[in-house]
Write a protein that holds these residues in place. Structure first.
Motif, short mmCIF file in Angstrom:
data_model
loop_
_atom_site.label_atom_id
_atom_site.label_comp_id
_atom_site.label_asym_id
_atom_site.label_seq_id
_atom_site.Cartn_x
_atom_site.Cartn_y
_atom_site.Cartn_z
N UNK A 86 -28.24 36.08 40.53
CA UNK A 86 -27.79 36.06 39.14
C UNK A 86 -29.03 35.86 38.27
N UNK A 87 -29.04 36.46 37.08
CA UNK A 87 -30.07 36.15 36.10
C UNK A 87 -29.64 34.90 35.33
N UNK A 88 -30.55 33.96 35.16
CA UNK A 88 -30.27 32.76 34.38
C UNK A 88 -30.97 32.93 33.03
N UNK A 89 -30.19 32.87 31.96
CA UNK A 89 -30.72 33.13 30.62
C UNK A 89 -30.51 31.89 29.75
N UNK A 90 -31.62 31.34 29.24
CA UNK A 90 -31.66 30.07 28.51
C UNK A 90 -31.70 30.31 27.01
N UNK B 257 -27.53 45.17 33.08
CA UNK B 257 -26.69 45.73 34.14
C UNK B 257 -26.49 44.76 35.29
N UNK B 258 -27.13 43.59 35.22
CA UNK B 258 -27.00 42.59 36.28
C UNK B 258 -26.22 41.38 35.79
N UNK B 259 -25.58 40.67 36.71
CA UNK B 259 -24.76 39.54 36.30
C UNK B 259 -25.63 38.38 35.80
N UNK B 260 -25.04 37.60 34.90
CA UNK B 260 -25.82 36.64 34.12
C UNK B 260 -25.13 35.28 34.05
N UNK B 261 -25.93 34.21 34.15
CA UNK B 261 -25.50 32.84 33.86
C UNK B 261 -26.23 32.41 32.60
N UNK B 262 -25.51 31.95 31.59
CA UNK B 262 -26.16 31.45 30.38
C UNK B 262 -26.25 29.92 30.44
#
Length: 287
Positions: free
Chosen positions: A175-179, A238-243
């Motif tokens: 997962x991509x982690x976006x801060x 296009x990839x799943x993300x955790x904010x």
């Protein structure tokens, strides 16, 4: 990826014009979700009592939370959320519009709360109370007349992540982690306001400061401009993300923006930095 949403959409964002046109709809429920950090020196409930959009109910983010947790305003247990909404006269069959006194800040957190409970007919007011007032639209200081309304809840567990899941995502990169925090806090150059929190970020996370999603008037960007704000932070849409963010408030702004861009595989780390930053066994990156 789903369809990119622009303009008024009663499941994500609506304009002040939309709300004004629907203000007297019998099944509309308006929620004032104003919340301020201590350093802002503002009292959300006092401001609500003095002036709010007609019919608005006040949602106390700190009270309608899991008070068993030491972390700030963690999402409330299902039963508590249901009982508080019933007491506010918000339930099944209602279209909910959430706003706040900053423009677009804490309203997204409450929008996510409703989504987590399986309620999709909920939108954030784009530009919030400041825009509503600037346009000379009606306000009142009277509490609304409340009638109980039953609420059926189906918790959507995929919309929230805990620390174990985020630690796995950080390590595996699945997962991509976006801060959503400011670049200085993300880099660990600015001390954290909460006591006993380390400075820095979750390893392998990306930074998209929530403010970069806004136009100069405080409304959210749309389409290509909104997409560019995420891509500038190195996010692959296009990839799943955790904010994530400081305490799970502005992370919801990123989620709102991502859903407007058609990204449906997105989740929010409820504990955010208030949790990650306090545990020495969890790695931190700086610089």
């Amino acid at each position: 990826m789903g369809k990119v949403i622009t303009g008024d959409d009663p499941q994500t964002l609506v304009s002040t014009e939309w709300l004004a046109a629907h203000l007297n709809d019998p099944d509309l429920r308006i929620i004032d979700a104003s919340y301020y950090l201590a350093e802002m020196g503002r009292d959300a409930k006092a401001e609500y009592d003095a002036a709010h959009i007609p019919g608005a109910r006040f949602f106390d983010i700190d009270e309608i939370s899991d008070r068993r947790s030491d972390l700030p305003h963690m999402v409330a247990p299902v039963e508590k959320f249901m009982s508080r909404m019933r007491a506010m006269g918000v339930g099944d069959g209602h279209q909910v519009v959430v706003y706040d006194g900053m423009g677009l800040f804490s309203a997204a957190r409450v929008w996510w709360n409703f989504r987590l409970m399986g309620k999709s007919d909920v939108a954030v007011l784009n530009g919030g109370f400041p825009k509503w007032q600037a346009e000379g639209r009606p306000v009142e200081d009277m509490p609304p007349i409340i009638r109980d309304r039953h609420m059926t809840v189906q918790r959507q567990a995929h919309l929230v992540k805990d620390v174990t899941q985020v630690a796995s995502a950080s390590k595996l990169g699945d997962w991509q982690i976006v801060d959503a925090r400011s670049p200085a806090r993300f880099r660990g150059e600015e001390p954290e306001a909460r006591a006993n929190l380390r400075a820095g970020r979750i390893p392998n996370s990306r930074n998209v400061h929530y403010a970069t999603l806004f136009n100069e008037d405080g409304t959210m960007k749309e389409g290509d401009a909104l997409r560019a704000a995420f891509e500038a932070g190195g996010v692959d849409l296009d990839k799943r993300i955790i904010t994530t963010c400081g305490s799970g408030v502005t992370a919801a702004i990123l989620m709102l923006g991502l859903m407007r861009l058609g990204q449906e595989d997105v989740s929010l780390y409820d504990g955010s930095w208030a949790e990650w930053g306090q545990f020495e066994q969890l790695k931190v990156e700086t610089g």
